[in-house]
Motif scaffolding. Sequence first.
Motif, short mmCIF file in Angstrom:
data_model
loop_
_atom_site.label_atom_id
_atom_site.label_comp_id
_atom_site.label_asym_id
_atom_site.label_seq_id
_atom_site.Cartn_x
_atom_site.Cartn_y
_atom_site.Cartn_z
N TYR A 110 0.99 -1.16 -0.05
CA TYR A 110 0.08 0.26 -0.07
C TYR A 110 0.61 1.20 0.09
O TYR A 110 0.48 2.25 -0.66
CB TYR A 110 -0.94 -0.04 1.24
N THR A 111 1.94 1.15 0.66
CA THR A 111 2.91 2.26 0.74
C THR A 111 3.39 2.42 -0.88
O THR A 111 3.36 3.85 -1.33
CB THR A 111 4.18 2.18 1.68
N LEU A 112 3.88 1.50 -1.49
CA LEU A 112 4.37 1.64 -2.68
C LEU A 112 3.08 1.95 -3.88
O LEU A 112 3.41 2.87 -5.05
CB LEU A 112 4.96 0.34 -3.26
N ARG A 113 1.90 1.62 -3.61
CA ARG A 113 0.88 2.02 -4.55
C ARG A 113 0.32 3.33 -4.28
O ARG A 113 -0.05 4.20 -5.47
CB ARG A 113 -0.27 1.12 -4.24
N TYR A 114 0.18 3.93 -3.08
CA TYR A 114 -0.16 5.28 -2.73
C TYR A 114 0.61 6.25 -2.53
O TYR A 114 0.37 7.42 -2.51
CB TYR A 114 -1.56 4.91 -1.72
N GLY A 115 1.82 5.90 -1.98
CA GLY A 115 2.72 6.75 -1.20
C GLY A 115 3.68 7.24 -2.33
O GLY A 115 4.00 8.46 -2.36
N PHE A 116 4.42 6.02 -2.98
CA PHE A 116 5.52 6.61 -3.85
C PHE A 116 4.99 6.06 -5.27
O PHE A 116 4.45 4.91 -5.23
CB PHE A 116 6.71 5.80 -3.57
N SER A 117 5.55 6.61 -6.12
CA SER A 117 5.43 6.17 -7.41
C SER A 117 6.61 5.22 -7.99
O SER A 117 7.29 5.64 -8.79
CB SER A 117 5.01 7.02 -8.52
N ALA A 118 6.80 4.15 -7.12
CA ALA A 118 8.10 3.49 -7.50
C ALA A 118 8.01 2.43 -8.63
O ALA A 118 9.04 1.74 -9.00
CB ALA A 118 8.41 2.65 -6.21
N GLY A 119 6.99 1.95 -8.98
CA GLY A 119 6.76 1.09 -10.00
C GLY A 119 5.98 -0.14 -9.58
O GLY A 119 5.81 -0.51 -8.39
N ALA A 120 5.53 -0.95 -10.67
CA ALA A 120 4.73 -2.09 -10.26
C ALA A 120 5.58 -3.17 -9.80
O ALA A 120 5.15 -4.23 -9.22
CB ALA A 120 4.04 -2.73 -11.48
#
Length: 145
Positions: free
Chosen positions: A108-118
Amino acid sequence: MSKSSTSDDSLSGPCVEAILWQLAQVFWVGGLWVFHVGLVPALKVSSLAPLLIEDISIQIDRWLIGVAALGLLTQLAVLVRLKGLPACWRLFSGKLLLVGFTACIGYYTLRYGFSAGARWQVFCFVVLGLSGIALVAQPVPTRAR
């Protein structure tokens, strides 16, 4: 006079915590694996549009991670109730629960917090799935008699 078979302690059923543990485990581990091993390949075989399959997968992934987080919290609560708070980092099943919950938070942090990639989201999903499979192999915690 002998005791009846219904009052025998060895014949008593499992405790409520063990049932809750297994039920939560079935929902979150089973849901993750049935979706990605059963449903997504079936959708690909059914010759739907690839973008539609990808969109369905992304939409359901968010819900599956949420269900997994609730199941992990339930199992953590059961483990703390039965074995105490130090069991979370002392027992292997407690460590697996913490790793799985960390993977949920990471997803959830990667999905909504950072745009780090899939790819990192997929990594969190794989870590969650593997910790779930390893957790299924562990014994169900029960009360000390």
